[in-house]
Design a protein around this motif. Structure first.
Motif, PDB file in Angstrom:
ATOM      1  N   ALA A 196      99.708  18.392  26.347  1.00  0.00           N
ATOM      2  CA  ALA A 196     100.828  17.591  25.842  1.00  0.00           C
ATOM      3  C   ALA A 196     100.564  17.049  24.433  1.00  0.00           C
ATOM      4  CB  ALA A 196     101.105  16.437  26.808  1.00  0.00           C
ATOM      5  N   ILE A 197      99.316  16.639  24.191  1.00  0.00           N
ATOM      6  CA  ILE A 197      99.041  15.929  22.929  1.00  0.00           C
ATOM      7  C   ILE A 197      98.776  16.881  21.769  1.00  0.00           C
ATOM      8  CG2 ILE A 197      97.481  14.284  21.798  1.00  0.00           C
ATOM      9  CD1 ILE A 197      97.114  12.944  24.561  1.00  0.00           C
ATOM     10  N   LEU A 198      98.094  18.008  22.022  1.00  0.00           N
ATOM     11  CA  LEU A 198      97.853  18.971  20.933  1.00  0.00           C
ATOM     12  C   LEU A 198      99.197  19.492  20.429  1.00  0.00           C
ATOM     13  CD1 LEU A 198      94.763  21.118  21.975  1.00  0.00           C
ATOM     14  CD2 LEU A 198      95.014  19.793  19.871  1.00  0.00           C
ATOM     15  N   GLY A 199      99.405  19.413  19.136  1.00  0.00           N
ATOM     16  CA  GLY A 199     100.664  19.885  18.562  1.00  0.00           C
ATOM     17  C   GLY A 199     101.753  18.831  18.533  1.00  0.00           C
ATOM     18  N   MET A 200     101.477  17.684  19.190  1.00  0.00           N
ATOM     19  CA  MET A 200     102.445  16.588  19.203  1.00  0.00           C
ATOM     20  C   MET A 200     102.682  16.066  17.777  1.00  0.00           C
ATOM     21  SD  MET A 200     101.807  12.963  21.160  1.00  0.00           S
ATOM     22  CE  MET A 200     102.292  13.349  22.832  1.00  0.00           C
ATOM     23  N   ASP A 201     103.898  15.605  17.510  1.00  0.00           N
ATOM     24  CA  ASP A 201     104.188  15.004  16.207  1.00  0.00           C
ATOM     25  C   ASP A 201     104.166  13.481  16.341  1.00  0.00           C
ATOM     26  OD1 ASP A 201     105.769  15.542  13.356  1.00  0.00           O
ATOM     27  OD2 ASP A 201     106.329  13.666  14.353  1.00  0.00           O
ATOM     28  N   GLY A 260      81.614  10.710  22.699  1.00  0.00           N
ATOM     29  CA  GLY A 260      82.776  11.583  22.804  1.00  0.00           C
ATOM     30  C   GLY A 260      82.504  12.924  22.158  1.00  0.00           C
ATOM     31  N   ILE A 261      83.484  13.836  22.280  1.00  0.00           N
ATOM     32  CA  ILE A 261      83.351  15.190  21.752  1.00  0.00           C
ATOM     33  C   ILE A 261      84.704  15.601  21.161  1.00  0.00           C
ATOM     34  CG2 ILE A 261      82.906  17.623  22.345  1.00  0.00           C
ATOM     35  CD1 ILE A 261      81.283  16.537  24.784  1.00  0.00           C
ATOM     36  N   PRO A 262      84.714  16.131  19.930  1.00  0.00           N
ATOM     37  CA  PRO A 262      85.993  16.589  19.374  1.00  0.00           C
ATOM     38  C   PRO A 262      86.405  17.927  19.969  1.00  0.00           C
ATOM     39  CG  PRO A 262      84.226  16.897  17.769  1.00  0.00           C
ATOM     40  CD  PRO A 262      83.603  16.270  18.983  1.00  0.00           C
ATOM     41  N   ALA A 263      87.718  18.200  20.004  1.00  0.00           N
ATOM     42  CA  ALA A 263      88.222  19.458  20.564  1.00  0.00           C
ATOM     43  C   ALA A 263      89.476  19.888  19.810  1.00  0.00           C
ATOM     44  CB  ALA A 263      88.549  19.261  22.045  1.00  0.00           C
ATOM     45  N   VAL A 299      99.335  16.770  15.528  1.00  0.00           N
ATOM     46  CA  VAL A 299      97.996  16.621  16.109  1.00  0.00           C
ATOM     47  C   VAL A 299      97.323  17.992  16.204  1.00  0.00           C
ATOM     48  CG1 VAL A 299      96.662  15.814  18.095  1.00  0.00           C
ATOM     49  CG2 VAL A 299      98.820  14.668  17.487  1.00  0.00           C
ATOM     50  N   TYR A 300      96.263  18.186  15.406  1.00  0.00           N
ATOM     51  CA  TYR A 300      95.498  19.428  15.450  1.00  0.00           C
ATOM     52  C   TYR A 300      94.188  19.260  16.201  1.00  0.00           C
ATOM     53  CZ  TYR A 300      98.629  20.990  11.700  1.00  0.00           C
ATOM     54  OH  TYR A 300      99.726  21.323  10.963  1.00  0.00           O
ATOM     55  N   GLU A 301      93.762  17.994  16.363  1.00  0.00           N
ATOM     56  CA  GLU A 301      92.459  17.749  16.979  1.00  0.00           C
ATOM     57  C   GLU A 301      92.537  16.626  18.005  1.00  0.00           C
ATOM     58  OE1 GLU A 301      88.393  18.084  14.769  1.00  0.00           O
ATOM     59  OE2 GLU A 301      89.920  17.660  13.249  1.00  0.00           O
ATOM     60  N   LEU A 302      91.694  16.744  19.012  1.00  0.00           N
ATOM     61  CA  LEU A 302      91.571  15.685  20.021  1.00  0.00           C
ATOM     62  C   LEU A 302      90.152  15.138  19.974  1.00  0.00           C
ATOM     63  CD1 LEU A 302      93.225  17.523  23.053  1.00  0.00           C
ATOM     64  CD2 LEU A 302      94.304  15.807  21.573  1.00  0.00           C
ATOM     65  N   TRP A 303      90.020  13.911  20.460  1.00  0.00           N
ATOM     66  CA  TRP A 303      88.696  13.319  20.645  1.00  0.00           C
ATOM     67  C   TRP A 303      88.637  12.921  22.105  1.00  0.00           C
ATOM     68  CZ3 TRP A 303      83.966  12.852  19.072  1.00  0.00           C
ATOM     69  CH2 TRP A 303      83.190  11.709  19.258  1.00  0.00           C
ATOM     70  N   ILE A 304      87.725  13.577  22.841  1.00  0.00           N
ATOM     71  CA  ILE A 304      87.578  13.284  24.267  1.00  0.00           C
ATOM     72  C   ILE A 304      86.430  12.283  24.394  1.00  0.00           C
ATOM     73  CG2 ILE A 304      87.319  14.276  26.577  1.00  0.00           C
ATOM     74  CD1 ILE A 304      89.644  15.486  24.921  1.00  0.00           C
ATOM     75  N   GLU A 305      86.747  11.108  24.954  1.00  0.00           N
ATOM     76  CA  GLU A 305      85.793  10.003  24.901  1.00  0.00           C
ATOM     77  C   GLU A 305      85.567   9.423  26.290  1.00  0.00           C
ATOM     78  OE1 GLU A 305      85.772   7.002  21.462  1.00  0.00           O
ATOM     79  OE2 GLU A 305      86.910   5.984  23.019  1.00  0.00           O
ATOM     80  N   GLU A 306      84.356   8.945  26.523  1.00  0.00           N
ATOM     81  CA  GLU A 306      84.084   8.269  27.800  1.00  0.00           C
ATOM     82  C   GLU A 306      84.976   7.027  27.891  1.00  0.00           C
ATOM     83  OE1 GLU A 306      80.307   6.263  28.134  1.00  0.00           O
ATOM     84  OE2 GLU A 306      80.168   5.978  25.983  1.00  0.00           O
ATOM     85  N   CYS A 308      88.003   9.895  31.614  1.00  0.00           N
ATOM     86  CA  CYS A 308      87.762   9.996  30.179  1.00  0.00           C
ATOM     87  C   CYS A 308      89.081   9.812  29.437  1.00  0.00           C
ATOM     88  CB  CYS A 308      87.112  11.334  29.827  1.00  0.00           C
ATOM     89  SG  CYS A 308      88.193  12.740  30.091  1.00  0.00           S
ATOM     90  N   VAL A 309      88.982   9.571  28.135  1.00  0.00           N
ATOM     91  CA  VAL A 309      90.189   9.310  27.354  1.00  0.00           C
ATOM     92  C   VAL A 309      90.464  10.485  26.427  1.00  0.00           C
ATOM     93  CG1 VAL A 309      91.389   7.594  25.935  1.00  0.00           C
ATOM     94  CG2 VAL A 309      89.474   6.895  27.379  1.00  0.00           C
ATOM     95  N   VAL A 310      91.707  10.959  26.448  1.00  0.00           N
ATOM     96  CA  VAL A 310      92.133  12.053  25.568  1.00  0.00           C
ATOM     97  C   VAL A 310      92.893  11.409  24.405  1.00  0.00           C
ATOM     98  CG1 VAL A 310      93.459  14.200  25.412  1.00  0.00           C
ATOM     99  CG2 VAL A 310      92.353  13.555  27.578  1.00  0.00           C
ATOM    100  N   LYS A 311      92.327  11.511  23.200  1.00  0.00           N
ATOM    101  CA  LYS A 311      92.904  10.786  22.064  1.00  0.00           C
ATOM    102  C   LYS A 311      93.336  11.720  20.939  1.00  0.00           C
ATOM    103  CE  LYS A 311      91.031   6.580  21.356  1.00  0.00           C
ATOM    104  NZ  LYS A 311      90.016   5.554  20.945  1.00  0.00           N
TER     105      LYS A 311
END
Lengths: 291, 383
Positions: free
Chosen positions: B74-79, B22-25, B85-92, B42-45
């Motif tokens: 939708a997820i960035l900034g979500m409470d 995965g890759i952080p974003a 949420v300040y960070e995402l992890w994009i994963e296979e 891919c999974v947006v976490k």
């Protein structure tokens, strides 16, 4: 008698050439503690105001007859120093150092439990004071006089507060034992309860606990079965929010376990009276022993 | 210190625990670039230090770029339960045949590491432990011997792991224990551990708590501390080397020694007050630490009164008095103070304070008297 430290104590201070170590070693000596030596690797042969310094604990034990160690070295070296003292045959090791890694404490604890006759107090503790006999550590001794109340605590300054409340009611102490605020203390409340129970001078035991872990709950069970002397409890941390560390690594509440209310309940269920303030602890002591 | 999921997985990868790549974003554009690189689905976490992300909508499977962008936005900034949420992890995306649970926790009561394994992965493990405790196999590890192969086998058999997976699950637990020891963790938890259709074992999640006291010998981990998830006052206190925890009330509290400060919070609460913080200046607090502590406490705008409760051991009361005078000279607080000084050099400390005659500073000789006074002052009453 008193417990752990007294007139038989022959103290060796690890880290005696550091500023804190020398300050408190000399402080302890001026109180009357028999400080026989210090250890600082590489500084063997020197002395700190007449106290001989050795390179190893083994040399200190052999040359100065030390039977008690005070550990004052910084956290990265503290576990090693404790193990060295034990290996050299020191029986009572009192570790003042704060901030020792938890895994180090766990290894040290496990090893020392396999060495019969070796006892560790602390780490992250203020030490042990037996008023009129010996002071090993950083407890401000001038506030305490000899007497019949044994005090044991997970916190330094709270110990002074409670000891001072007792002193104002006219009580003195057999010994004041800081067991320390870390997750893996070398000695638990139960270990010290056993010492106070068997100590002629002690007529009342004060146990000052705080949130986190289950040391007080375990002590409550032990008191019910093995302690004939009256015990008064105190628990700090009623207003602590769950999941937050309150300074002591040990003082953290996870979920419903380890709260101040649960600990108080466990003690009271076994007939131990618990003061809600340090002042109240002293008031209960008056009720039990008379003013 | 708690790690984010992806930081935990990077830590696992260093110890050869298989994890999906995965890759952080931190932005939508970064997330999209990461998704393109990984491929679809891919999974947006969401990366937050709290459980229940999936239920809160913080974990989504994106089938294409349009969805990846939509979910990232939708997820960035979500409470999520109070955590932004300040960070995402994009994963296979992973193919899942079975979901297990594995964890190692530093069990202070037992004075040993506790290893846990269950086939009931992917769900709330606390619920499993309440409703069906025998579904979780557990055992303690001798800290000097370490985790033994027989212990891994025993856990796997007792948890009901299928015969063909006993060995790979044992390998997984071995590596997890090695990670726990090498990184000096207080907790490593994987929920779920997944079994892929081709029989591979992977950590699909990672919850890691590290020992703060050990960070000095793990520079790589220490660098992971994220100032953005700390309260501004807590951050300031940390920079100053003070132990500070923000609370909900209006009475600022300052003391020396964690136990005494906790006790002070309790006594103030018993007298009807609401503490605004826990602040432990530690042993041997020097005047500059006092000045900084006043700054930290007063920067919380809820504070309407401040209590100093000192029992000097290593800490000297004359140092505390001097520090307080210094604090008033540089940046006079607008709220009243109650100061109680006892212990080392208390007479001298009280004399210094009396001579300085600071505006709005009252003294008290006992803890109870101090609590009584501060509660009255915090309510706006005069003494």
């Amino acid at each position: 008698m008193s417990v752990l430290v007294g007139t038989e104590t022959r103290l060796c201070v690890s880290g005696i050439t550091g500023s804190e170590g020398s300050f408190h070693a000399l402080n302890n000596r001026s109180y009357g503690t028999n400080v026989v030596s210090g250890v600082t690797p590489g500084k063997g042969g020197q002395d700190v105001e007449g106290i001989p310094v050795f390179n190893t604990f083994h040399a200190a034990v052999e040359e100065s007859g030390a039977n008690t160690a005070m550990i004052f070295v910084p956290p990265p070296f503290a576990a090693d120093s404790i193990l060295e003292a034990a290996d050299a045959g020191i029986e009572t090791i009192i570790a003042i150092t704060e901030g020792i890694p938890a895994h180090d404490e766990l290894r040290v604890y496990t090893q020392l439990k396999r060495m019969p006759g070796v006892r560790l107090i602390g780490p992250n503790c203020p030490g042990v004071l037996s008023p009129g006999k010996a002071n090993v550590g950083i407890i401000p001794a001038s506030f305490f006089k000899e007497g019949n109340v044994g005090v044991m605590s997970r916190s330094g300054t709270l110990t002074y507060q409670i000891g001072n409340e007792l002193a104002q009611k006219g009580f003195g102490n057999s010994s004041i034992v800081g067991i320390g605020g870390d997750p893996i203390p070398g000695s638990s409340f139960v270990d010290v309860l056993e010492l106070f129970e068997n100590d002629d001078q002690t007529e009342l035991i004060v146990m000052s606990g705080e949130i986190g872990g289950d040391a007080e709950e375990v002590a409550a069970e032990y008191i019910a079965e093995h302690v004939t002397k009256p015990v008064v409890g105190y628990i700090a941390g009623f207003s602590a929010p769950p999941g937050k560390t309150m300074g002591h690594a040990g003082a953290i509440v996870s979920g419903s376990k380890g709260t101040a209310a649960a600990k108080t309940e466990a003690l009271e269920a076994k007939g131990v009276r618990v003061g809600r303030t340090p002042t109240q602890v002293a008031e209960i002591a008056v009720e039990i022993l008379g003013g | 210190m708690d790690l984010l999921e992806y930081q935990g997985k990077q830590l696992f990868a260093r110890h050869e625990i298989p994890v999906p790549s995965g890759i952080p974003a931190r932005t939508v554009d970064e997330a999209l670039a990461a998704a393109e690189q990984i491929g679809y689905p891919c999974v947006v976490k969401a990366q937050v230090k709290i459980g229940g992300r999936g239920k809160a909508g913080g974990v989504k499977v994106a089938a294409n770029a349009t969805e990846a962008r939509e979910y990232a936005e939708a997820i960035l900034g979500m409470d999520i339960k109070g955590f932004t949420v300040y960070e995402l992890w994009i994963e296979e995306a992973s193919e899942i045949e079975a979901e297990y649970y594995a964890a190692i926790v530093f069990d202070r009561s037992a004075r040993a590491a506790l290893v846990m394994l269950s086939t009931q992965g992917g769900m709330d493990i606390e619920q499993v432990s309440e409703e069906n405790p025998e579904a979780i196999a557990t055992l303690h590890v001798d800290p000097l011997l370490g985790f033994q192969p027989f212990q891994a086998r025993r856990l796997a058999f007792e948890a009901g792991i299928p015969a063909d997976l006993i060995r790979p699950i044992g390998d997984f637990l071995n590596r997890l224990y090695a990670t726990f020891i090498a990184e000096e963790a207080m907790l490593v938890e994987v929920n779920p551990v997944i079994i892929t259709p081709d029989g591979k074992v992977k950590a699909l999640d990672a919850k890691v708590t590290l020992d703060d006291n050990a960070l000095f010998r793990h520079a790589e981990n220490a660098a992971l501390r994220d100032p953005s998830d700390e309260d501004p006052q807590e951050q300031m206190a940390r920079d100053y080397g003070l132990a500070y925890v923000k609370l909900d009330g209006n009475i600022g509290i300052f003391g020396n020694g964690a136990g005494l400060v906790m006790s002070t919070l309790d006594v103030v609460t018993l007298f009807g007050g609401e503490p605004a913080n826990f602040l432990d200046a530690g042993g041997g607090a020097k005047p500059e630490a006092i000045t900084r502590a006043v700054e930290v406490i007063c920067s919380n705008e809820n504070v309407t009164a401040v209590l100093f409760n000192i029992f000097g051991g290593i800490t000297r009361c004359d140092d505390v008095a001097a520090g307080l005078i210094e604090a008033f000279a540089t940046n006079p607080p607008s709220v009243p103070f109650v100061v109680r000084l006892d212990g080392t050099n208390d007479v001298e400390g009280r004399r210094i304070l009396a001579e300085a005659d600071l505006p709005g500073v009252y003294t008290a000789s006992t803890m109870n008297e101090a609590a009584e006074k501060i509660v009255a002052l915090a309510k706006g009453e005069s003494l």
